[in-house]
Design an enzyme around this catalytic site. Structure first.
Site: not given
Length: 1410
Positions: A618-619
């Site tokens: 997700g980063e």
């Protein structure tokens, strides 16, 4: 003569000429007839009644008639033979007719018939001038035939004629001159007729399809005759080839490609909602598969010689087969499976031939070329077919029952191939990058064969048959007599680091089997590491290092391949690791991305393939790093030059991900349009726009099918991108490994499916009812045992335990009557019993814990009275080097007859299974009863087939471990473990039977007794610790059996003393468990012990042996019924004295004392024993004389002499003088204790014997210390004990006789003391302790002098002691030992003591002091 011969030759020539003229004339007539027929049809007037109007004659082209007429004029006046005439001359007029417009169907049909007749008659051949042009012109004319619309029947007739002409043309000798284009045109024309026939009559359709099949047969049957270099000089399919060579591989490739394309034919189907959907046309697919199969079958292994055709098979064909295999009908799936099997067969054969040729010419250039071809196989394609088609369809619940059956049958067909099983294991299960095909198939067969609660289904039977085929294939190849390969080690240990993703060719390895086994071990460890990784990332990666799957320090490439190819890894953890900014992680990401092959993929397909292997983190920074790595790899491998830089790829990837979210996120209400997407991606390609068509294709692909950004969920399907990746992998993957069975590989491959296989086999046996199925179960059972015997003992134990349950013999809740009824009236228990004992007979060498189940079954049969004496028959003598009496038997039914050599021969699997075939053909119970055979006799007949006796009779052939396991099971069963006894009699019989078997196998293995009995002894120690262990009857039966073994061991001289010590350790253990055993078994023990002493004394060599024998002789001889035999044995031993040695002397003395000390024993026997004890001093003298010459200082004592282990046997100590002295003291102490016996005669005789012993001991050269020691331990102790005993008697009431009797004995002892004192005075006086010693003598004289007998009056010793003192002191004075000296107070002390003891002697002995 010559003239006659010439006439004959001239006659033959004339006949040939006449025949040739007839033929030429016939051909001319035929052509004339056909020309006339065509002209007649062309001139046919209009049919006014017909539906179609035929044109008038004047409407026809006059040139057609003119050419036909010209041909007619030429027909009967040819300038040469027809076969030398250009065929175009007589073919062109006919071809012109069928190609002309306005020709009626009837005329076309007649003309085609004429052409067909010309072609079939073979007027010309391939050598005829102009034949090439003519045959190709025929094809052109026929395929461009113009057909006027008329009635359907006439049209069908014309089309059928066209098909006939095309077929005849391909069968013509000159067909080899056809061009590739012409052949392709023929096939295409034929297929057009097939298509058109769909709406016409069934006859035309059948004829067209049959013709198509014939054409394919003709074309591909010629493939072996086509040179591999024809049309193969370039990778391009459009390269020019030699047109003069006729058709070749080019048309074969084009036609094969056309056939493959037919698999993609779809039809539009109206759905229930009214929308149109496209589905595969099954009819066309089946037709195409039939033709493809035909082409493959006729081409055979020649496919491998033609790279273009091989690529077509590897790529296009397999892609279609896998794609449609998952969504087809049972019939189509069956054809697909047959096609794949055919391809496997022929390409495997080609590779085998190629490899053999490669070995010969490996060193030259052509060999290197062949090496390139060698990798061209279907290894990955076959893996994909099994993974995506067969395993998925055949899985329970995956498809319809019919499809499952077809897929299962296909798998079984593959497994029927002799080497496919081992090759599947080697190529896939032993490759860390591939799927476990063999293991998954094995588990699938087990799962499908496992019966449910209902009746057995056809699918279960089918799966079971496949399972049996797999088992039999492995067992047949693993258990070969001529196979001398080792079966170990198992399991394989990884001892060094090897990159698991690098596969080495088989021909480059000397120890290829070891290499394959290590790769399999690596794969197994990788899966374990994956499990650790999912729980803890660090532990998983550390485990890789621990198992040497990665180097130390690790390389990024190793982790990359671990993440890429390890199944079931947590995809979120992979994504987080790959997105980490650490330098090492970045290199792992780069290497991970390098494992992908994006050649031939468009961007969205490549991105889908990439993101399926992990979950995108997700980063945003992690996403950026991952997409940068992907963009660089894709840019390097792009198939076209669309992108000018990797940044363009990177930007478009982000745009695609955003588009994917926009299109498929339900929260986004306003969706992006195609124009917006294209506008958003302007000028991203180095300032230029990407092609609009490319962006449009990407937009629609994403819109219709979302990219999975969070890892693949659900079953993986073979989509186009995944197929492209597979084909790219084939370029770097090693070729399909062709190999034969190896015992180690066979064992390893079975081990991975052993558990499910046994479970399925057992469950199927339980539910099966038909004889055939039961027979297959037994066949599978024997095959399993044949495999498991090579290092899979746990599997064999599990197999035995499973089938023991079916015998009904181990049911703890069933009574004996219920068990017997079930056994007698059901075939399965009897078959299971026969199977269990068959395994024990033939594979017992590999059993471990399974022996316990077999022993339990055996004992249950014994309790059911199904083991009469005639059943258990085995020969002990034949299994050892000793002789045993024939016909000897135990009380529990174990007979020892002559050896049957058939038990020692190894039976084949077929011979073993044939026994069950005979069993199945046996009379049923009802038939047996009707024949007069009782139920018991029927059961007995079945049990006899089990050959139970050979299990123990052939135990000498068992390896040490199996023998230990068998013995352990018998010992534990005898001790009651796992047994329930209803009555004490049943317990006694069972224990006795177990011990009979233990002793039987011990006797059969007497030649290696030390190898197993030490463990047996440990088992005996273990059972003694059981909580509810009862020594009776266990130890009682053990003693009796152990002595049989002991007698066998001592029957001949043994250089090794270990067996003797081992058996006596066990004997001692048994009687010590309960000493009452010595009473209950006294008669048997005394017979055994007496036999040892009388017959085998020379073979009894250890201290433990002599100690045990003599102790048991003494202990059991106390009984009145055994006393005489025991005493005679002892007297014989001591009288002969030949077998009395320093080892057993002390034990002989102890035994002798034991007999003398018995109450109410015959006096003469006791006196004889005492005399022999005294005479034994002569032996001590003899040993002393031998030892004195080589005396060594040693502190060896009688306590060490009483050791119970051979480790305490001290030859050096026994040879020392001190040891001899200790034996003398031992003798003296025995006589001293005997002097306290209740009977006066024995006491007194013991003292006399002791006197004689001391008299003989003069030759022992006793030192002063030894003399004093003898006095202290023997004489002083004897005097003290007798004095104490006398005083004790004097205190009793009515014991005057006993008191006076003991007083008389004490008198003899005092006299003995005096005599011995005088005898050894010279030795004693020199000892520093003489003064103390002398005081001891005087003290005992004083004690006896002043003895108080109470009411019985004064002691008579008062008259004896002074005389004794007088003798001793006089002797001392005469030898000047007792004289007054300034530095010695001996005289003073003596003087004082005399005054105290016997004052009357003072004046006599010391006159000077008076």
């Amino acid at each position: 003569m010559e003239e006659r011969q010439f006439r004959y030759l001239s006659g033959d020539r004339k006949k040939d000429m006449a025949k040739s003229k007839r033929k030429e004339l016939g051909l001319s007539c035929m052509l004339n007839t056909e020309v006339g027929a065509v002209l007649a049809v062309i001139r046919r007037p209009m049919d006014p009644t017909g539906q179609f109007i035929s044109p008038q004659e004047e409407y026809f082209d006059s040139s057609l008639q003119q050419s036909l007429k010209s041909l007619r004029g030429y027909i009967f006046n040819p300038h040469q033979e027809w076969r030398f005439i250009d065929p175009c001359i007589y073919l062109s007029p006919f071809l012109d007719v069928i190609q002309s417009d306005g020709i009626p169907a009837a005329a076309t049909g007649v003309t085609l018939q004429a052409i067909l007749k010309i072609v079939k008659l073979g007027i010309f051949d391939e050598k005829t001038p102009g034949a090439k042009e003519a045959i190709n012109t025929v094809v052109t004319g026929i395929t461009s035939c113009r057909l006027e619309q008329t009635d359907p029947v006439s049209e069908d007739a014309v089309m059928m004629k066209i098909l006939q002409v095309l077929t005849a043309t391909m069968r013509h000798k000159a067909s080899v001159l056809l061009t590739d284009q012409a052949v392709c045109t023929i096939v295409n024309t034929c297929f057009q007729v097939v298509q058109q026939s769909v709406t016409r009559g069934d006859l035309l359709q059948r004829t067209a399809r049959h013709t198509m099949h014939e054409l394919i047969q003709i074309i591909y049957s010629r493939l072996p005759d086509i040179d591999a270099s024809d049309g193969e000089s370039s990778e391009s399919d459009t390269d020019d080839v030699d047109e003069n060579s006729g058709y070749g591989i080019r048309c074969a490739v084009d036609i094969f490609q056309f056939l493959c394309s037919l698999l993609n034919v779809v039809e539009v189907v109206e759905s229930t909602e009214g929308a149109a959907c496209h589905t595969a046309d099954e009819d066309v697919q089946l037709f195409a598969l039939v033709l493809i199969n035909c082409a493959i079958e006729l081409s055979g292994d020649e496919i491998g010689r033609h790279p273009k055709l091989l690529r077509m098979v590897q790529d296009d064909l397999f892609h279609h087969l896998i794609h449609y295999g998952t969504c087809s009908s049972p019939l189509v799936l069956s054809m697909i499976c047959s096609t794949v099997l055919n391809i496997y067969h022929f390409l495997r054969r080609f590779q085998l031939i190629l490899f053999s040729f490669l070995v010969i010419i490996q060193s030259n250039e052509s060999g290197m070329k062949l090496t390139h071809l060698f990798s061209r196989f279907i290894r990955l394609q076959l893996e994909g077919f099994f993974t995506y088609v067969l395993l998925r369809i055949a899985a329970p619940g995956g498809s319809s029952l019919q499809l499952q059956e077809v897929a299962l049958e296909a798998i079984i067909n593959f497994y029927r191939q002799p080497t496919f099983v081992i090759e599947a294991y080697v190529n896939y299960d032993c490759d860390p990058i591939c799927q476990n095909i063999f293991e998954e198939v094995g588990k699938l067969l087990c799962k499908q064969a496992f019966p449910g609660s209902g009746p057995t289904t056809t699918l279960q039977v089918q799966a079971f048959e496949g399972l049996v085929i797999m088992i039999n294939t492995i067992s047949t190849n693993i258990d070969k007599d001529e196979d001398l390969t080792p079966s170990g080690p198992y399991p394989v240990e990884i001892t060094e680091y090897r990159p698991f993703w690098v596969e080495q060719p088989k021909h480059d390895l000397e120890t290829w089997v070891d290499y394959i086994r290590i790769r399999r071990a690596q794969k197994r460890k990788i899966l374990i590491a994956g499990s650790h990784f999912n729980r803890d990332e660090k532990k998983g990666l550390e485990y890789l290092k621990h198992c040497q799957l990665v180097s130390d320090p690790p390389t990024p490439k190793a982790y990359a391949y671990f993440f890429r190819y390890t199944p079931l890894l947590d995809k979120s953890m992979i994504g987080d690791y790959l997105g980490d900014p650490d330098e090492f992680n970045l290199q792992v990401l780069k290497d991970f991305t390098a494992t992908f092959e994006f050649h031939g993929m468009i961007l969205d397909s490549a991105l889908r393939t990439y993101l399926e292997t992990f979950r995108l983190p997700g980063e945003s920074q992690k996403i950026q790093r991952i997409l940068e790595a992907f963009s660089e790899r894709f840019f390097e491998q792009q198939s076209s030059e669309i992108f000018v830089a990797k940044d363009s790829v990177f930007i478009l990837c982000y745009s695609l991900i955003m588009l994917n979210t926009d299109q498929h996120n339900p929260q986004v209400k306003k969706k992006m349009t195609e124009e917006e997407f294209i506008r958003n991606n302007r000028a991203i390609n180095g300032g230029q726009d990407l092609p609009r068509e490319y962006l449009s294709e990407l937009f629609h692909s994403i819109s219709n099918n979302a990219i999975t950004l969070f890892g693949q969920t659900g079953p993986i399907v073979m989509n186009p991108s995944r197929w492209i990746e597979l084909m790219n992998r084939t370029k770097i993957t090693q070729s399909y490994i062709i190999c034969d069975f190896d015992r180690r590989l066979g064992r390893d491959m079975f081990a991975c499916v052993a558990g499910p296989t046994i479970a399925a086999l057992s469950a199927f046996f339980e539910h099966a009812d038909e004889d055939e199925m039961l027979h297959e179960c037994i066949e599978g059972l024997i095959s399993l045992a044949r495999i498991a015997q090579y290092g899979l003992a746990d599997t064999l134990d599990e197999l035995v335990a499973s089938f023991c349950k079916f015998t009904t013999l181990l049911n703890p809740y069933a009574s004996a009557e219920e068990t017997l009824f079930a056994f007698s009236n059901d075939m399965k228990p009897r078959m299971a019993t026969l199977a269990v004992f068959t395994i024990a007979n033939h594979f017992g060498k590999s059993l471990k814990g399974g022996w316990r189940n077999i022993v339990d079954c055996l004992l249950k049969l014994k309790r059911l009275r199904l083991l009469p004496q005639s059943v258990i028959e085995f020969d002990v003598a034949s299994a050892s080097s000793y002789d045993a009496p024939e016909g000897s038997k135990s009380e529990h039914g174990v007979i020892f007859p002559n050896h049957d050599p058939k038990f020692s021969k190894r039976e084949t699997s077929s011979a073993i299974v044939s026994r069950f075939s005979h069993f199945l053909s046996m009379d049923s119970m009802e038939e047996s009863i009707s024949m007069g055979m009782s139920e018991f006799e029927q059961n007995l007949k079945i049990i006899k087939q089990c050959q139970i006796g050979s299990i123990f009779g052939n135990s000498a052939q068992l390896p040490a471990e199996a023998l230990l396991n068998l013995g352990r099971s018998l010992i534990f069963a005898a001790a009651g473990k796992g047994q329930k006894f209803s009555t004490p009699i049943e317990e006694e019989e069972t224990v006795g039977f177990c011990w009979d078997l233990i002793i039987a196998i011990s006797l059969a293995n007497i030649h290696r007794f030390p190898a197993f009995w030490a463990s047996y002894h440990d088992y005996l120690l273990a059972v003694a610790q059981f909580p509810l262990f009862s020594p009776i009857p266990f130890a009682e039966k053990a003693i009796m059996g152990l002595f049989k073994v002991c007698l066998k061991l001592l029957a001949s001289y043994q250089a090794d003393k270990t067996p003797e010590e081992l058996i006596f350790k066990s004997i001692n253990l048994m009687w010590k468990l309960d000493k009452e055993i010595l009473d209950t078994c006294c008669e048997f023990i005394i017979q055994s012990v007496s036999k040892i002493i009388i017959e085998y004394p020379a073979n009894l060599q250890t201290q433990l042996g002599w100690k045990s024998v003599l102790h048991l002789l003494s202990a059991t001889g106390r009984h009145p019924e055994t006393y005489d035999q025991a005493v005679e044995a002892l007297i014989m031993l001591m009288s002969d004295a030949f077998h009395i040695s320093k080892i057993n002397y002390a034990y002989c003395i102890d035994c002798a004392f034991g007999f003398v000390a018995l109450k109410n024993s015959p006096l003469e026997k006791n006196l004889r024993i005492l005399d022999l004890m005294a005479e034994s001093v002569k032996l001590l003298i003899h040993w002393y004389s031998t030892a004195s010459s080589s005396d060594q200082p040693c502190s060896y004592s009688i306590s060490s002499n009483a050791s119970t282990s051979s480790s305490d046997d001290n030859p050096k100590g026994m040879e020392s003088v001190n040891f001899i002295m200790n034996l003398f003291v031992k003798l003296g102490e025995a006589l001293r204790k005997t002097s306290l016996a209740r009977r006066e005669e024995i006491r007194n005789h013991a003292i006399l014997s002791l006197r004689r012993g001391f008299k003989l001991a003069e030759d022992l050269d006793l030192s002063s210390t030894k003399c004093i020691n003898c006095f202290n331990l023997v004489i002083f102790a004897m005097v003290d004990d007798q004095h104490e005993k006398m005083i004790e008697y004097s205190r009793r009431v009515n014991a005057e006789r006993e008191t006076r009797s003991m007083e008389g004995t004490l008198k003899l002892s005092m006299e003995l003391l005096t005599d011995v004192y005088q005898q050894y005075l010279q030795q004693i006086v020199g000892n520093p302790g003489f003064r103390t010693f002398w005081l001891g003598v005087l003290r005992r004289m004083d004690t006896c002098m002043k003895a108080d007998l109470g009411d019985y009056g004064e002691t008579r010793l008062k008259d004896v002691v002074p005389d004794l003192l007088r003798k001793m002191i006089t002797k001392m004075q005469e030898t000047e030992i007792l004289v007054r000296k300034e530095d010695d107070d001996l005289w003073d002390i003596t003087y004082i003591q005399i005054q105290w003891i016997a004052p009357a002697l003072k004046e006599e002995l010391f006159p000077d002091e008076t």
